[in-house]
Design an enzyme around this catalytic site. Structure first.
Site, PDB file in Angstrom:
ATOM      1  CB  CYS A  71     -27.625  38.905   9.964  1.00  0.00           C
ATOM      2  SG  CYS A  71     -26.645  40.180  10.778  1.00  0.00           S
ATOM      3  CB  CYS A  90     -29.131  41.646  11.961  1.00  0.00           C
ATOM      4  SG  CYS A  90     -27.678  41.901  10.946  1.00  0.00           S
ATOM      5  CG  ASP A  91     -32.474  39.334  12.102  1.00  0.00           C
ATOM      6  OD1 ASP A  91     -32.732  40.551  12.246  1.00  0.00           O
ATOM      7  OD2 ASP A  91     -32.412  38.793  10.993  1.00  0.00           O
TER       8      ASP A  91
HETATM    9  C1  LIG Z   1     -31.791  39.270   6.751  1.00  0.00           C
HETATM   10  C2  LIG Z   1     -30.809  40.352   7.080  1.00  0.00           C
HETATM   11  C3  LIG Z   1     -31.061  41.197   8.144  1.00  0.00           C
HETATM   12  C4  LIG Z   1     -30.168  42.202   8.458  1.00  0.00           C
HETATM   13  N1  LIG Z   1     -30.442  43.002   9.507  1.00  0.00           N
HETATM   14  C5  LIG Z   1     -29.583  43.991   9.833  1.00  0.00           C
HETATM   15  C6  LIG Z   1     -29.846  44.851  10.935  1.00  0.00           C
HETATM   16  O1  LIG Z   1     -30.868  44.706  11.612  1.00  0.00           O
HETATM   17  N2  LIG Z   1     -28.943  45.818  11.213  1.00  0.00           N
HETATM   18  C7  LIG Z   1     -27.797  45.978  10.485  1.00  0.00           C
HETATM   19  O2  LIG Z   1     -27.014  46.883  10.781  1.00  0.00           O
HETATM   20  N3  LIG Z   1     -27.506  45.176   9.453  1.00  0.00           N
HETATM   21  C8  LIG Z   1     -28.366  44.191   9.105  1.00  0.00           C
HETATM   22  N4  LIG Z   1     -28.075  43.352   8.071  1.00  0.00           N
HETATM   23  C9  LIG Z   1     -26.812  43.543   7.351  1.00  0.00           C
HETATM   24  C10 LIG Z   1     -26.965  44.723   6.381  1.00  0.00           C
HETATM   25  O3  LIG Z   1     -28.105  44.500   5.599  1.00  0.00           O
HETATM   26  C11 LIG Z   1     -25.749  44.854   5.497  1.00  0.00           C
HETATM   27  O4  LIG Z   1     -24.576  44.952   6.285  1.00  0.00           O
HETATM   28  C12 LIG Z   1     -25.854  46.105   4.628  1.00  0.00           C
HETATM   29  O5  LIG Z   1     -27.043  46.086   3.871  1.00  0.00           O
HETATM   30  C13 LIG Z   1     -24.667  46.227   3.683  1.00  0.00           C
HETATM   31  O6  LIG Z   1     -24.854  47.363   2.926  1.00  0.00           O
HETATM   32  P1  LIG Z   1     -24.177  47.561   1.499  1.00  0.00           P
HETATM   33  O7  LIG Z   1     -24.658  48.885   1.030  1.00  0.00           O
HETATM   34  O8  LIG Z   1     -22.746  47.308   1.590  1.00  0.00           O
HETATM   35  O9  LIG Z   1     -24.747  46.393   0.577  1.00  0.00           O
HETATM   36  P2  LIG Z   1     -26.196  45.813   0.295  1.00  0.00           P
HETATM   37  O10 LIG Z   1     -27.214  46.258   1.241  1.00  0.00           O
HETATM   38  O11 LIG Z   1     -25.970  44.354   0.098  1.00  0.00           O
HETATM   39  O12 LIG Z   1     -26.535  46.466  -1.132  1.00  0.00           O
HETATM   40  C14 LIG Z   1     -25.831  46.078  -2.268  1.00  0.00           C
HETATM   41  C15 LIG Z   1     -26.443  46.807  -3.434  1.00  0.00           C
HETATM   42  O13 LIG Z   1     -25.625  46.597  -4.585  1.00  0.00           O
HETATM   43  C16 LIG Z   1     -26.439  46.338  -5.695  1.00  0.00           C
HETATM   44  N5  LIG Z   1     -25.626  45.638  -6.683  1.00  0.00           N
HETATM   45  C17 LIG Z   1     -24.941  44.482  -6.576  1.00  0.00           C
HETATM   46  N6  LIG Z   1     -24.313  44.197  -7.732  1.00  0.00           N
HETATM   47  C18 LIG Z   1     -24.584  45.224  -8.585  1.00  0.00           C
HETATM   48  C19 LIG Z   1     -24.237  45.528  -9.927  1.00  0.00           C
HETATM   49  N7  LIG Z   1     -23.452  44.713 -10.644  1.00  0.00           N
HETATM   50  N8  LIG Z   1     -24.727  46.649 -10.501  1.00  0.00           N
HETATM   51  C20 LIG Z   1     -25.502  47.517  -9.781  1.00  0.00           C
HETATM   52  N9  LIG Z   1     -25.862  47.287  -8.489  1.00  0.00           N
HETATM   53  C21 LIG Z   1     -25.404  46.151  -7.911  1.00  0.00           C
HETATM   54  C22 LIG Z   1     -27.600  45.545  -5.132  1.00  0.00           C
HETATM   55  O14 LIG Z   1     -28.719  45.572  -6.006  1.00  0.00           O
HETATM   56  C23 LIG Z   1     -27.833  46.313  -3.835  1.00  0.00           C
HETATM   57  O15 LIG Z   1     -28.653  47.423  -4.077  1.00  0.00           O
HETATM   58  C24 LIG Z   1     -28.974  42.360   7.705  1.00  0.00           C
HETATM   59  C25 LIG Z   1     -28.708  41.518   6.627  1.00  0.00           C
HETATM   60  C26 LIG Z   1     -29.615  40.525   6.298  1.00  0.00           C
HETATM   61  C27 LIG Z   1     -29.352  39.636   5.111  1.00  0.00           C
END
Ligand SMILES: Cc1cc2nc3c(=O)[nH]c(=O)nc-3n(C[C@H](O)[C@H](O)[C@H](O)COP(=O)(O)OP(=O)(O)OC[C@H]3O[C@@H](n4cnc5c(N)ncnc54)[C@H](O)[C@@H]3O)c2cc1C
Length: 321
Positions: A141, A144-145
């Site tokens: 990302c 992000c980083d």
């Molecule tokens: C290395 C890295 C660094 C990042 N740094 C930043 C940052 O500094 N700032 C920022 O704003 N964004 C950052 N991001 C992006 C950010 O992490 C994502 O945009 C954000 O986490 C998305 O949130 P979400 O809740 O949609 O999904 P996610 O955080 O991906 O969470 C998905 C959830 O769904 C669950 N899940 C999936 N399938 C199932 C299932 N079948 N049953 C039950 N649970 C399930 C998973 O276990 C997880 O808990 C970063 C991403 C990465 C990879």
């Protein structure tokens, strides 16, 4: 005697910023939400050490701590957080219908509303040195980083629009960006190609792949290999960005929910409504554009409000005129 099937008002699938924000709103609206955490409790941010851009943390915060705080905030209002994977769903087509959900291939529960917050997983090259240095200079990302590599030399892998966009983002912050493209052409749109090609501190290397990421604890360099000649070359970098795409975690909804060609759930207009009544989608699972914690949280909030309004109309049906 058959066991009574549990029925929930609101089931939240996923425990990232979208899921926990949905839970905060749903719990405060008395929807008694249950969150299933899935395979990555806390979501993608648990894989990063530093989150500097989430509002409300002037000093920044490490990803795992931030997610523990979000969980605690959701629990404070009565959210129940359960460890478990949703492995199958049977979504109702009827307004007011009940959705059936299977947990861990064994338990069945029913839900009046479902908020999907299953996120998207970044694709990696899956070579050992890259995996070892994830969080130590290897990131998926740039937005992000990228800031952590201000004024430094970095490399980016990828040839699509996202890679091109992230390369130009990094070029603004970093000293030099080396862009590795596996083929002899870029997949990005012509406009993006022109943009990248015109930026002076981006060097594009075609027919080039990562052979090894160099460094013990943190990234110190990159060994590149030309896939036509086999010639290898080392460059000094401190950050390696992988921009070869994301896979939304939406397979269990395939065939039931409308999705785009890459599996992102399609929501209606400015809402989080899907094509099934009472099923709402938030976070990265429905957003291939922004994919940030704050935008995921924002749509989590929207999904809970949409669920609350839906339940209100279902529970108090409008009189027909
Ligand atoms: C290395 C890295 C660094 C990042 N740094 C930043 C940052 O500094 N700032 C920022 O704003 N964004 C950052 N991001 C992006 C950010 O992490 C994502 O945009 C954000 O986490 C998305 O949130 P979400 O809740 O949609 O999904 P996610 O955080 O991906 O969470 C998905 C959830 O769904 C669950 N899940 C999936 N399938 C199932 C299932 N079948 N049953 C039950 N649970 C399930 C998973 O276990 C997880 O808990 C970063 C991403 C990465 C990879």
């Amino acid at each position: 005697m058959s066991e009574k099937i549990e029925r929930l008002k609101t089931l939240i699938i996923g425990s990232g910023p979208a899921g926990y924000t949905a839970a905060i709103y749903a719990a405060r609206a008395d929807l008694k939400p249950v969150v299933y955490t899935g395979m990555e409790p806390g979501g993608q941010l648990t894989t990063t050490t530093e989150v500097d851009n989430f509002p409300g943390y002037p000093e920044g915060i490490d990803g795992p701590s931030m997610m523990v705080q979000l969980q605690q905030q959701a629990e404070r209002f009565g959210t129940e957080v359960r460890i478990g994977m949703v492995t199958a769903v049977e979504l109702s087509d009827t307004v007011g219908g009940i959705h059936k959900v299977t947990i861990d291939d064994s338990k069945t529960i029913e839900a009046e509303t479902i908020i999907i917050s299953t996120g998207a997983s970044a694709k990696y090259l899956n070579i050992p040195s890259e995996q070892r240095l994830r969080g130590g200079g290897v990131s998926a990302c740039a937005v992000c980083d990228g800031f952590f590599y201000k004024g430094q030399d970095v490399a980016i892998v990828g040839a699509g629009d996202t890679a091109a966009e992230e390369a130009s983002y990094l070029a603004n912050i970093c000293n030099k960006v080396t862009m590795l493209i596996r083929k002899d052409y870029m997949r990005a749109s012509k406009a993006m190609q022109h943009r990248v090609q015109s930026i002076k501190n981006i060097e594009i290397r075609y027919n080039t792949e990562v052979d090894e990421v160099l460094g013990d604890q943190v990234v110190e360099g990159l060994r590149m290999v030309n896939n036509q000649t086999g010639e290898k070359e080392d460059i000094a970098i401190t950050g390696l960005f992988i921009a070869i795409g994301h896979k939304p975690n939406t397979d269990i909804f395939k065939g039931q929910l409308d999705m785009d060609e890459t599996g992102y759930i399609i929501t209606k207009g400015k809402s989080t409504k899907t094509n099934k009544p009472g099923v709402f989608a938030s976070g990265d699972a429905q957003d291939k554009e922004y994919r940030q914690a704050v935008t995921a949280a924002g749509t989590g909030c929207m999904a809970a409000l949409d669920a609350e309004r839906y339940l209100a109309t279902v529970e108090t049906p409008q009189e027909t005129v």
